[in-house]
Design a protein around this motif. Structure first.
Motif, PDB file in Angstrom:
ATOM      1  N   ILE A   8       0.849  -1.205   0.000  1.00  9.62           N
ATOM      2  CA  ILE A   8       0.000   0.000   0.000  1.00  9.62           C
ATOM      3  C   ILE A   8       0.878   1.246   0.000  1.00  9.62           C
ATOM      4  CG2 ILE A   8      -1.774   1.263   1.301  1.00  9.62           C
ATOM      5  CD1 ILE A   8      -2.456  -1.445   2.674  1.00  9.62           C
ATOM      6  N   GLY A   9       0.561   2.190  -0.853  1.00 13.88           N
ATOM      7  CA  GLY A   9       1.201   3.511  -0.807  1.00 13.88           C
ATOM      8  C   GLY A   9       0.233   4.491  -0.155  1.00 13.88           C
ATOM      9  N   ILE A  10       0.751   5.386   0.669  1.00 15.09           N
ATOM     10  CA  ILE A  10      -0.103   6.398   1.306  1.00 15.09           C
ATOM     11  C   ILE A  10       0.428   7.774   0.950  1.00 15.09           C
ATOM     12  CG2 ILE A  10      -0.978   7.330   3.478  1.00 15.09           C
ATOM     13  CD1 ILE A  10      -0.855   4.579   4.699  1.00 15.09           C
ATOM     14  N   ILE A  11      -0.439   8.602   0.361  1.00 12.53           N
ATOM     15  CA  ILE A  11      -0.079   9.996   0.054  1.00 12.53           C
ATOM     16  C   ILE A  11      -0.734  10.860   1.120  1.00 12.53           C
ATOM     17  CG2 ILE A  11      -0.209  11.861  -1.636  1.00 12.53           C
ATOM     18  CD1 ILE A  11      -0.441   9.768  -3.845  1.00 12.53           C
ATOM     19  N   GLY A  12       0.087  11.376   2.018  1.00 13.49           N
ATOM     20  CA  GLY A  12      -0.409  12.149   3.151  1.00 13.49           C
ATOM     21  C   GLY A  12       0.164  11.589   4.435  1.00 13.49           C
ATOM     22  N   THR A  13       0.313  12.459   5.422  1.00  7.68           N
ATOM     23  CA  THR A  13       0.943  12.046   6.688  1.00  7.68           C
ATOM     24  C   THR A  13       0.138  12.519   7.898  1.00  7.68           C
ATOM     25  OG1 THR A  13       2.254  14.076   6.673  1.00  7.68           O
ATOM     26  CG2 THR A  13       3.275  12.129   5.696  1.00  7.68           C
ATOM     27  N   GLY A  14      -1.108  12.961   7.657  1.00  9.79           N
ATOM     28  CA  GLY A  14      -1.898  13.542   8.748  1.00  9.79           C
ATOM     29  C   GLY A  14      -2.761  12.504   9.461  1.00  9.79           C
ATOM     30  N   ASN A  15      -3.912  12.973   9.960  1.00  6.97           N
ATOM     31  CA  ASN A  15      -4.782  12.119  10.793  1.00  6.97           C
ATOM     32  C   ASN A  15      -5.185  10.827  10.086  1.00  6.97           C
ATOM     33  OD1 ASN A  15      -5.045  13.976  13.025  1.00  6.97           O
ATOM     34  ND2 ASN A  15      -6.273  15.234  11.657  1.00  6.97           N
ATOM     35  N   MET A  16      -5.648  10.955   8.862  1.00  2.00           N
ATOM     36  CA  MET A  16      -6.143   9.768   8.141  1.00  2.00           C
ATOM     37  C   MET A  16      -4.993   8.817   7.818  1.00  2.00           C
ATOM     38  SD  MET A  16      -9.444   9.676   7.625  1.00  2.00           S
ATOM     39  CE  MET A  16      -9.957   8.978   6.058  1.00  2.00           C
ATOM     40  N   THR A  28      -4.074   6.975  11.149  1.00  2.00           N
ATOM     41  CA  THR A  28      -4.975   5.951  11.691  1.00  2.00           C
ATOM     42  C   THR A  28      -5.149   4.784  10.717  1.00  2.00           C
ATOM     43  OG1 THR A  28      -6.882   7.227  10.949  1.00  2.00           O
ATOM     44  CG2 THR A  28      -6.224   7.512  13.223  1.00  2.00           C
ATOM     45  N   LEU A  29      -5.345   5.074   9.445  1.00  2.00           N
ATOM     46  CA  LEU A  29      -5.491   3.970   8.489  1.00  2.00           C
ATOM     47  C   LEU A  29      -4.157   3.228   8.341  1.00  2.00           C
ATOM     48  CD1 LEU A  29      -7.743   5.675   5.801  1.00  2.00           C
ATOM     49  CD2 LEU A  29      -8.382   3.774   7.268  1.00  2.00           C
ATOM     50  N   GLY A  30      -3.065   3.990   8.299  1.00  2.00           N
ATOM     51  CA  GLY A  30      -1.741   3.366   8.181  1.00  2.00           C
ATOM     52  C   GLY A  30      -1.465   2.450   9.364  1.00  2.00           C
ATOM     53  N   VAL A  75      -4.873  13.718   1.467  1.00  3.26           N
ATOM     54  CA  VAL A  75      -4.417  15.110   1.592  1.00  3.26           C
ATOM     55  C   VAL A  75      -5.655  15.983   1.377  1.00  3.26           C
ATOM     56  CG1 VAL A  75      -2.019  14.706   0.871  1.00  3.26           C
ATOM     57  CG2 VAL A  75      -3.765  15.186  -0.855  1.00  3.26           C
ATOM     58  N   PRO A  76      -5.589  17.287   1.686  1.00  2.94           N
ATOM     59  CA  PRO A  76      -6.757  18.137   1.430  1.00  2.94           C
ATOM     60  C   PRO A  76      -7.185  18.063  -0.047  1.00  2.94           C
ATOM     61  CG  PRO A  76      -5.163  19.281   2.794  1.00  2.94           C
ATOM     62  CD  PRO A  76      -4.492  18.021   2.336  1.00  2.94           C
ATOM     63  N   TRP A  77      -8.491  18.237  -0.248  1.00  3.77           N
ATOM     64  CA  TRP A  77      -9.041  18.040  -1.598  1.00  3.77           C
ATOM     65  C   TRP A  77      -8.337  18.918  -2.631  1.00  3.77           C
ATOM     66  CZ3 TRP A  77     -11.562  21.742  -4.587  1.00  3.77           C
ATOM     67  CH2 TRP A  77     -11.825  22.954  -3.968  1.00  3.77           C
ATOM     68  N   ASP A  78      -7.969  20.122  -2.221  1.00  2.00           N
ATOM     69  CA  ASP A  78      -7.404  21.037  -3.220  1.00  2.00           C
ATOM     70  C   ASP A  78      -5.917  20.797  -3.466  1.00  2.00           C
ATOM     71  OD1 ASP A  78      -6.830  21.927  -0.687  1.00  2.00           O
ATOM     72  OD2 ASP A  78      -7.365  24.013  -1.050  1.00  2.00           O
ATOM     73  N   ALA A  79      -5.347  19.808  -2.760  1.00  2.00           N
ATOM     74  CA  ALA A  79      -3.959  19.418  -3.016  1.00  2.00           C
ATOM     75  C   ALA A  79      -3.891  18.037  -3.671  1.00  2.00           C
ATOM     76  CB  ALA A  79      -3.174  19.388  -1.700  1.00  2.00           C
ATOM     77  N   ALA A  80      -5.030  17.352  -3.728  1.00  2.00           N
ATOM     78  CA  ALA A  80      -5.010  15.936  -4.100  1.00  2.00           C
ATOM     79  C   ALA A  80      -4.559  15.701  -5.546  1.00  2.00           C
ATOM     80  CB  ALA A  80      -6.402  15.335  -3.878  1.00  2.00           C
ATOM     81  N   GLU A  81      -5.105  16.489  -6.477  1.00  2.00           N
ATOM     82  CA  GLU A  81      -4.765  16.203  -7.881  1.00  2.00           C
ATOM     83  C   GLU A  81      -3.281  16.438  -8.150  1.00  2.00           C
ATOM     84  OE1 GLU A  81      -8.280  18.662  -8.307  1.00  2.00           O
ATOM     85  OE2 GLU A  81      -8.326  17.935 -10.375  1.00  2.00           O
ATOM     86  N   ALA A  82      -2.724  17.483  -7.573  1.00  2.00           N
ATOM     87  CA  ALA A  82      -1.298  17.761  -7.801  1.00  2.00           C
ATOM     88  C   ALA A  82      -0.428  16.663  -7.198  1.00  2.00           C
ATOM     89  CB  ALA A  82      -0.931  19.122  -7.199  1.00  2.00           C
TER      90      ALA A  82
END
Ligand SMILES: NC(=O)c1ccc[n+]([C@@H]2O[C@H](COP(=O)([O-])OP(=O)(O)OC[C@H]3O[C@@H](n4cnc5c(N)ncnc54)[C@H](OP(=O)(O)O)[C@@H]3O)[C@@H](O)[C@H]2O)c1
Length: 207
Positions: free
Chosen positions: A3-11, A14-16, A69-76
């Motif tokens: 599994i790859g995870i893009i993001g390092t915050g709350n989600m 917990t999912l990681g 990641v936040p929705w407005d950062a996701a596509e980039a």
């Protein structure tokens, strides 16, 4: 699974943590390499492996990539990850302002659709966006939470369903990618009620 995870915050945390507990092999990436490394370090004692990688490597050899990641950062971020065609991609983003359930994207759009455009050929599944991150800190007791998902690829839906079961969830597929916006609207409904002090589960018929 790998599994790859893009993001390092709350989600991501917990999912990681839950998936590392279940023995999955994680690669974690974020805009902050330090935060990715710190998250991987917290999972060092779990049965699954966890490594921090640059965003450009987070999808290499991965069965599933989670976008948190936040929705407005996701596509980039998804574009930067250059996710190979055929990879299952979980979109858990919510394009809503905090406490306000209306979607911030254009009418008719979905975040899952926008992410699919940023990852051509990947199989996007909308999932895990309807529960708060703390839902997954411990295996649930009692009634299994229903993880509703939408997507077009049977293999991707099966993989994401297995990951939902690893959290103690009960996966339910609500149609194809054309239903993603509806699932995103549902999250907006839940978020607005919850932030205003109402139990969202009381706003739907009891089983
Ligand atoms: N939290 C929940 O309960 C929950 C539930 C369901 C769905 N979601 C959705 O899941 C996603 C992640 O939520 P979260 O609570 O995990 O958020 P979070 O704790 O705020 O973490 C956000 C992550 O995205 C990164 N990030 C922020 N702005 C960025 C940018 N412009 N470019 C690249 N990376 C950026 C952050 O990096 P830095 O640490 O460097 O800022 C961090 O790694 C959101 O779309 C949210 O709507 C959240």
């Amino acid at each position: 699974m790998r599994i790859g995870i893009i993001g390092t915050g709350n989600m991501a945390q917990t999912l990681g943590a839950a998936w590392a507990r279940a023995g999955h092999d994680l690669a974690i990436a974020g805009r902050s390499p330090e935060k990715a490394r710190a998250l991987a370090d917290t999972l060092a004692d779990a049965p699954g492996a966890a490594v921090a990688v640059p965003v450009e490597e987070v999808a290499v050899g991965r069965d599933v990539v989670l976008v948190v990641v936040p929705w407005d950062a996701a596509e980039a971020m998804v574009a930067q990850a250059r996710i190979p065609a055929g990879t299952a991609v979980i979109d858990a983003t919510n394009a809503v302002a905090h406490g306000i359930g209306t979607l911030l994207i254009e009418p008719g759009e979905s975040m899952a659709g926008r992410i699919a455009q940023a990852a051509p050929g990947a199989h996007v599944v909308k999932a895990f966006h309807t529960f708060p991150s703390y839902q997954w800190t411990q295996p649930p007791t009692g009634r299994a939470p229903i993880v509703v998902m939408s997507g077009d690829d049977p293999g991707a839906l099966k993989a994401v369903g297995e990951l939902a079961r690893d959290l103690g969830g009960d996966p339910v597929v609500l149609g194809g990618s054309d239903r993603a916006r509806q699932l995103e609207e549902v999250a907006g409904f839940i978020i607005e009620l919850a932030v205003n002090g109402h139990d969202p589960s009381a706003a739907v018929p009891a089983a």
